[in-house]
Design a protein around this motif. Sequence first.
Motif, PDB file in Angstrom:
ATOM      1  N   ILE A   1      -0.211  -2.808  10.768  1.00  0.00           N
ATOM      2  CA  ILE A   1      -0.924  -1.473  10.213  1.00  0.00           C
ATOM      3  C   ILE A   1      -1.937  -1.877   9.063  1.00  0.00           C
ATOM      4  O   ILE A   1      -1.311  -2.881   8.302  1.00  0.00           O
ATOM      5  N   THR A   2      -3.249  -1.399   8.976  1.00  0.00           N
ATOM      6  CA  THR A   2      -3.824  -1.774   7.961  1.00  0.00           C
ATOM      7  C   THR A   2      -3.370  -0.852   6.632  1.00  0.00           C
ATOM      8  O   THR A   2      -2.856   0.163   6.575  1.00  0.00           O
ATOM      9  N   GLY A   3      -3.776  -1.431   5.443  1.00  0.00           N
ATOM     10  CA  GLY A   3      -3.683  -0.766   4.225  1.00  0.00           C
ATOM     11  C   GLY A   3      -4.372   0.639   4.173  1.00  0.00           C
ATOM     12  O   GLY A   3      -3.716   1.545   3.700  1.00  0.00           O
ATOM     13  N   TYR A   4      -5.299   0.557   4.811  1.00  0.00           N
ATOM     14  CA  TYR A   4      -6.251   1.858   4.736  1.00  0.00           C
ATOM     15  C   TYR A   4      -5.327   2.976   5.580  1.00  0.00           C
ATOM     16  O   TYR A   4      -5.425   4.094   5.196  1.00  0.00           O
ATOM     17  N   GLU A   5      -4.962   2.402   6.761  1.00  0.00           N
ATOM     18  CA  GLU A   5      -4.131   3.495   7.406  1.00  0.00           C
ATOM     19  C   GLU A   5      -3.028   3.887   6.687  1.00  0.00           C
ATOM     20  O   GLU A   5      -2.572   5.248   6.868  1.00  0.00           O
ATOM     21  N   ILE A   6      -2.200   3.214   6.238  1.00  0.00           N
ATOM     22  CA  ILE A   6      -1.238   3.564   5.156  1.00  0.00           C
ATOM     23  C   ILE A   6      -1.661   4.554   4.022  1.00  0.00           C
ATOM     24  O   ILE A   6      -1.002   5.513   3.942  1.00  0.00           O
TER      25      ILE A   6
ATOM     26  N   PHE B   1       0.797  -1.172   0.031  1.00  0.00           N
ATOM     27  CA  PHE B   1      -0.143  -0.001  -0.082  1.00  0.00           C
ATOM     28  C   PHE B   1       0.883   1.226  -0.062  1.00  0.00           C
ATOM     29  O   PHE B   1       0.251   2.306  -0.195  1.00  0.00           O
ATOM     30  N   LYS B   2       2.095   1.064   0.353  1.00  0.00           N
ATOM     31  CA  LYS B   2       2.844   2.373   0.288  1.00  0.00           C
ATOM     32  C   LYS B   2       3.059   2.770  -1.095  1.00  0.00           C
ATOM     33  O   LYS B   2       3.104   3.984  -1.686  1.00  0.00           O
ATOM     34  N   THR B   3       3.247   1.765  -2.143  1.00  0.00           N
ATOM     35  CA  THR B   3       3.557   2.013  -3.534  1.00  0.00           C
ATOM     36  C   THR B   3       2.108   2.640  -3.878  1.00  0.00           C
ATOM     37  O   THR B   3       2.082   3.461  -4.947  1.00  0.00           O
ATOM     38  N   ILE B   4       1.078   1.970  -3.557  1.00  0.00           N
ATOM     39  CA  ILE B   4      -0.345   2.538  -4.005  1.00  0.00           C
ATOM     40  C   ILE B   4      -0.563   3.919  -3.665  1.00  0.00           C
ATOM     41  O   ILE B   4      -1.057   4.726  -4.506  1.00  0.00           O
ATOM     42  N   ALA B   5      -0.166   4.069  -2.402  1.00  0.00           N
ATOM     43  CA  ALA B   5       0.038   5.768  -1.970  1.00  0.00           C
ATOM     44  C   ALA B   5       0.685   6.665  -2.826  1.00  0.00           C
ATOM     45  O   ALA B   5       0.399   7.682  -3.102  1.00  0.00           O
ATOM     46  N   SER B   6       1.800   6.155  -3.242  1.00  0.00           N
ATOM     47  CA  SER B   6       2.744   6.985  -3.805  1.00  0.00           C
ATOM     48  C   SER B   6       2.100   7.327  -5.493  1.00  0.00           C
ATOM     49  O   SER B   6       2.228   8.299  -5.749  1.00  0.00           O
TER      50      SER B   6
ATOM     51  N   LYS C   1      -2.255   7.909   5.785  1.00  0.00           N
ATOM     52  CA  LYS C   1      -1.184   8.272   6.429  1.00  0.00           C
ATOM     53  C   LYS C   1       0.018   8.890   4.959  1.00  0.00           C
ATOM     54  O   LYS C   1       0.440  10.067   5.162  1.00  0.00           O
ATOM     55  N   GLU C   2       0.122   8.133   4.139  1.00  0.00           N
ATOM     56  CA  GLU C   2       1.116   8.239   3.226  1.00  0.00           C
ATOM     57  C   GLU C   2       0.644   9.194   1.802  1.00  0.00           C
ATOM     58  O   GLU C   2       1.460   9.561   0.972  1.00  0.00           O
ATOM     59  N   THR C   3      -0.702   9.572   1.943  1.00  0.00           N
ATOM     60  CA  THR C   3      -1.269  10.440   0.593  1.00  0.00           C
ATOM     61  C   THR C   3      -1.458  11.731   1.168  1.00  0.00           C
ATOM     62  O   THR C   3      -1.301  12.172   2.340  1.00  0.00           O
ATOM     63  N   ASP C   4      -1.033  12.717   0.370  1.00  0.00           N
ATOM     64  CA  ASP C   4      -1.258  14.169   0.512  1.00  0.00           C
ATOM     65  C   ASP C   4      -2.717  14.608   0.818  1.00  0.00           C
ATOM     66  O   ASP C   4      -3.592  14.495  -0.134  1.00  0.00           O
TER      67      ASP C   4
END
Length: 287
Positions: free
Chosen positions: A176-181, A140-145, A184-187
């Motif tokens: 940590i859940t994908g949704y939390e990521i 999900f970090k890549t998805i957020a990016s 947190k990681e999106t603008d």
Amino acid sequence: MISRRTFVINSGLATAAVLAMPSLAFTMNKKEIGLQLYTLRDEISKDVKSTLQKVAAAGYTNIETYGFSIKDQFWGISPTALKKILDENQLKAVSGHYNLGSFLYDGNTTELIAAIEAAKVLKSEYLTIPWVDEPFRKDFKTIASRLNEAAKMCKASGLKLAYHNHDFEFQEHDGITGYEILLKETDKDLVYFELDLYWVVRSGNDPLKLFKENPGRFKMWHVKDMNKLNQALNTEVGSGSIDFKTIFKEAKQSGMKHFFVEQENNYNPNSFESIKNSYDFISKELL
């Protein structure tokens, strides 16, 4: 110079005039009710025009599209042709679900660029990503990016980017859940969230808790009710187990600007009657 007394009298008359015009009072106090067209996927794929006529006749003013592709466009018709039908029925495509091809995984922008152009033709406000393919649900970090990248492209075209959830985003990965990521990681000034209330409840989470912890992030909702006897099934809004009255009271904290009725199955007695029944309950009991 206008005296205070004259101002008060005129203000009172203006207020009375507004109250004497039900249609104006209604538009000032009621949010527009939208429909995710996936609800009518069997009907709209056969006859776009008559299906949208029935959506408008049921009372809806906003719609959310789905299923766009470069090859087939919208159910075989172009964005321009769809916009014409929407205009004829006083419907607005506030948002659309666009899968974006492989963009979330490899950064290929071909489908994203086409989706942005389609959304612009429809004069949509949001371009919404509805789904993450199963093999990629652990990164999900890549998805957020990628969401941040797409959001910048959308903003440059006058659009906003949103992300729509199911239940898999609430599974934990290393505590940590994908949704939390994603949150947190999106603008937060570029990436917005369309909260599917059914899937939040189905996953065992509380929408009110999400609102409190992330105020203002959820600009759109999917209002989809849960069958009382079988959680895997939907039902008409107001007929199921989700406490929408309590949820709607917290719309301001959520940041909600638009919402869309969605029902994927279990129509009673049929899909068109279902959307009408949901509309009636929402307009009478929730707004």
